[in-house]
Motif scaffolding. Structure first.
Motif, PDB file in Angstrom:
ATOM      1  N   GLY A   1      11.356  24.553 -49.918  1.00  0.00           N
ATOM      2  CA  GLY A   1      10.744  24.722 -51.223  1.00  0.00           C
ATOM      3  C   GLY A   1       9.296  25.167 -51.160  1.00  0.00           C
ATOM      4  O   GLY A   1       8.529  24.900 -52.084  1.00  0.00           O
ATOM      5  N   ARG A   2       8.890  25.831 -50.080  1.00  0.00           N
ATOM      6  CA  ARG A   2       7.509  26.280 -49.944  1.00  0.00           C
ATOM      7  C   ARG A   2       7.395  27.754 -50.294  1.00  0.00           C
ATOM      8  O   ARG A   2       8.294  28.542 -50.039  1.00  0.00           O
ATOM      9  N   THR A   3       6.239  28.122 -50.837  1.00  0.00           N
ATOM     10  CA  THR A   3       5.935  29.531 -51.048  1.00  0.00           C
ATOM     11  C   THR A   3       5.572  30.137 -49.695  1.00  0.00           C
ATOM     12  O   THR A   3       5.235  29.416 -48.751  1.00  0.00           O
ATOM     13  N   PRO A   4       5.610  31.468 -49.568  1.00  0.00           N
ATOM     14  CA  PRO A   4       5.198  32.096 -48.303  1.00  0.00           C
ATOM     15  C   PRO A   4       3.783  31.703 -47.892  1.00  0.00           C
ATOM     16  O   PRO A   4       3.505  31.530 -46.704  1.00  0.00           O
ATOM     17  N   GLU A   5       2.888  31.543 -48.881  1.00  0.00           N
ATOM     18  CA  GLU A   5       1.515  31.166 -48.565  1.00  0.00           C
ATOM     19  C   GLU A   5       1.459  29.751 -47.987  1.00  0.00           C
ATOM     20  O   GLU A   5       0.774  29.493 -46.991  1.00  0.00           O
ATOM     21  N   LYS A   6       2.198  28.826 -48.631  1.00  0.00           N
ATOM     22  CA  LYS A   6       2.232  27.453 -48.139  1.00  0.00           C
ATOM     23  C   LYS A   6       2.891  27.380 -46.766  1.00  0.00           C
ATOM     24  O   LYS A   6       2.486  26.606 -45.902  1.00  0.00           O
ATOM     25  N   GLU A   7       3.925  28.197 -46.580  1.00  0.00           N
ATOM     26  CA  GLU A   7       4.608  28.212 -45.290  1.00  0.00           C
ATOM     27  C   GLU A   7       3.671  28.701 -44.192  1.00  0.00           C
ATOM     28  O   GLU A   7       3.671  28.173 -43.075  1.00  0.00           O
ATOM     29  N   ALA A   8       2.847  29.698 -44.512  1.00  0.00           N
ATOM     30  CA  ALA A   8       1.896  30.209 -43.521  1.00  0.00           C
ATOM     31  C   ALA A   8       0.866  29.138 -43.172  1.00  0.00           C
ATOM     32  O   ALA A   8       0.503  28.964 -42.000  1.00  0.00           O
ATOM     33  N   GLU A   9       0.398  28.404 -44.190  1.00  0.00           N
ATOM     34  CA  GLU A   9      -0.559  27.325 -43.944  1.00  0.00           C
ATOM     35  C   GLU A   9       0.076  26.237 -43.079  1.00  0.00           C
ATOM     36  O   GLU A   9      -0.555  25.699 -42.163  1.00  0.00           O
ATOM     37  N   HIS A  10       1.332  25.910 -43.394  1.00  0.00           N
ATOM     38  CA  HIS A  10       2.040  24.886 -42.635  1.00  0.00           C
ATOM     39  C   HIS A  10       2.213  25.314 -41.175  1.00  0.00           C
ATOM     40  O   HIS A  10       2.006  24.522 -40.251  1.00  0.00           O
ATOM     41  N   ALA A  11       2.603  26.568 -40.964  1.00  0.00           N
ATOM     42  CA  ALA A  11       2.804  27.066 -39.602  1.00  0.00           C
ATOM     43  C   ALA A  11       1.495  27.035 -38.821  1.00  0.00           C
ATOM     44  O   ALA A  11       1.474  26.709 -37.630  1.00  0.00           O
ATOM     45  N   GLU A  12       0.395  27.349 -39.513  1.00  0.00           N
ATOM     46  CA  GLU A  12      -0.910  27.334 -38.855  1.00  0.00           C
ATOM     47  C   GLU A  12      -1.287  25.907 -38.451  1.00  0.00           C
ATOM     48  O   GLU A  12      -1.766  25.666 -37.333  1.00  0.00           O
ATOM     49  N   LEU A  13      -1.054  24.948 -39.353  1.00  0.00           N
ATOM     50  CA  LEU A  13      -1.355  23.556 -39.045  1.00  0.00           C
ATOM     51  C   LEU A  13      -0.489  23.056 -37.895  1.00  0.00           C
ATOM     52  O   LEU A  13      -0.966  22.361 -36.995  1.00  0.00           O
ATOM     53  N   GLN A  14       0.797  23.433 -37.922  1.00  0.00           N
ATOM     54  CA  GLN A  14       1.715  23.034 -36.851  1.00  0.00           C
ATOM     55  C   GLN A  14       1.210  23.534 -35.500  1.00  0.00           C
ATOM     56  O   GLN A  14       1.173  22.795 -34.513  1.00  0.00           O
ATOM     57  N   GLU A  15       0.801  24.793 -35.454  1.00  0.00           N
ATOM     58  CA  GLU A  15       0.328  25.378 -34.200  1.00  0.00           C
ATOM     59  C   GLU A  15      -0.943  24.687 -33.723  1.00  0.00           C
ATOM     60  O   GLU A  15      -1.099  24.380 -32.540  1.00  0.00           O
ATOM     61  N   ARG A  16      -1.853  24.416 -34.664  1.00  0.00           N
ATOM     62  CA  ARG A  16      -3.111  23.774 -34.284  1.00  0.00           C
ATOM     63  C   ARG A  16      -2.893  22.332 -33.841  1.00  0.00           C
ATOM     64  O   ARG A  16      -3.561  21.844 -32.921  1.00  0.00           O
ATOM     65  N   LEU A  17      -1.954  21.649 -34.500  1.00  0.00           N
ATOM     66  CA  LEU A  17      -1.630  20.281 -34.104  1.00  0.00           C
ATOM     67  C   LEU A  17      -1.095  20.247 -32.677  1.00  0.00           C
ATOM     68  O   LEU A  17      -1.506  19.423 -31.862  1.00  0.00           O
ATOM     69  N   GLU A  18      -0.173  21.150 -32.373  1.00  0.00           N
ATOM     70  CA  GLU A  18       0.408  21.173 -31.034  1.00  0.00           C
ATOM     71  C   GLU A  18      -0.653  21.488 -29.980  1.00  0.00           C
ATOM     72  O   GLU A  18      -0.664  20.899 -28.896  1.00  0.00           O
ATOM     73  N   LYS A  19      -1.571  22.414 -30.300  1.00  0.00           N
ATOM     74  CA  LYS A  19      -2.642  22.738 -29.361  1.00  0.00           C
ATOM     75  C   LYS A  19      -3.565  21.540 -29.160  1.00  0.00           C
ATOM     76  O   LYS A  19      -4.001  21.255 -28.040  1.00  0.00           O
ATOM     77  N   ALA A  20      -3.871  20.849 -30.270  1.00  0.00           N
ATOM     78  CA  ALA A  20      -4.760  19.688 -30.182  1.00  0.00           C
ATOM     79  C   ALA A  20      -4.126  18.584 -29.347  1.00  0.00           C
ATOM     80  O   ALA A  20      -4.791  17.943 -28.522  1.00  0.00           O
ATOM     81  N   LEU A  21      -2.834  18.351 -29.531  1.00  0.00           N
ATOM     82  CA  LEU A  21      -2.143  17.334 -28.738  1.00  0.00           C
ATOM     83  C   LEU A  21      -2.161  17.686 -27.256  1.00  0.00           C
ATOM     84  O   LEU A  21      -2.344  16.816 -26.402  1.00  0.00           O
TER      85      LEU A  21
END
Length: 214
Positions: A108-128
């Motif tokens: 149920g995400r818009t493309p913009e929200k999905e892009a933000e989510h993907a960016e956060l996911q990538e940054r979280l994994e890098k931070a971990l």
């Protein structure tokens, strides 16, 4: 006696050593998510973490008679997971970025929200991945899997105070990480002391990882 969630590890291990496959199945159900979290702390990649967990259970079953202290089965198992995960990392130094199976529309995400989510996911994994392995393992077991300090200490064979110290510094590093600092994180509504910092793959699904902000 039926094998339930309240049955001790020692009892289940002894039953499994005697050939009871149902008892070993209970152990698998009990520790699969924790095994995944440990695998993820080493590999940083959910597919490899799942492989490491599954391989570790096969190794554990084959070598169950080597578990000399059934009361400490979890620590023995997680050591096997770490070794299998490290072997996978050595075999696959280079890998493609995995894609989560869910679609934006399904969530149920818009493309913009999905892009933000993907960016956060990538940054979280890098931070971990920038955390020391032991801190990464502890924060995933505690904040993702919900293990208590005492449980982690017993399973990893370290003092409870050391667990608390590692958890404190891991959370501090995540809060201060440059990648995560660039993303506006959402506050978890039901707990003002926790910050939701993104999804982490866990055991075939996607779970939220939250860290204390206070």
């Amino acid at each position: 006696m039926s094998e339930t969630a309240s049955t001790s590890d020692a009892y289940l291990v002894r039953k499994a050593q005697a050939g009871d496959s149902q008892a070993f199945g209970v152990l698998v159900s009990r520790y699969m998510r924790a095994a995944y979290a440990v695998g993820l702390s080493v590999t940083g990649h959910h597919g490899d973490a799942e492989d490491a967990a599954q391989e570790a259970f096969m190794v554990a079953l084959a070598r169950l008679d080597d578990c000399r202290n059934p009361d400490r089965f979890a620590g023995w198992l997680l050591a096997i997971v770490r070794n299998r995960a490290r072997n996978l990392v050595r075999r696959e130094v280079l890998r493609d970025t995995d894609v989560l199976p869910e679609t934006a529309a399904a969530r149920g995400r818009t493309p913009e929200k999905e892009a933000e989510h993907a960016e956060l996911q990538e940054r979280l994994e890098k931070a971990l991945q920038r955390l020391p392995e032991v801190q990464r393992e502890i924060v995933l077991l505690h904040d993702l899997e919900g293990w208590k300090h005492r449980e982690i200490a017993e399973r990893l064979g370290i003092p409870s105070g050391t667990v608390r110290s590692h958890l404190h510094f891991a959370r501090k590093s995540l809060r201060q990480d440059a990648d995560l600092a660039q993303v506006v994180v959402e506050q978890v509504k039901d707990d003002g002391n926790m910050t939701d910092i993104g999804n982490v793959r866990a055991g075939g699904g996607s779970r939220r990882l939250k860290i204390k902000v206070g």
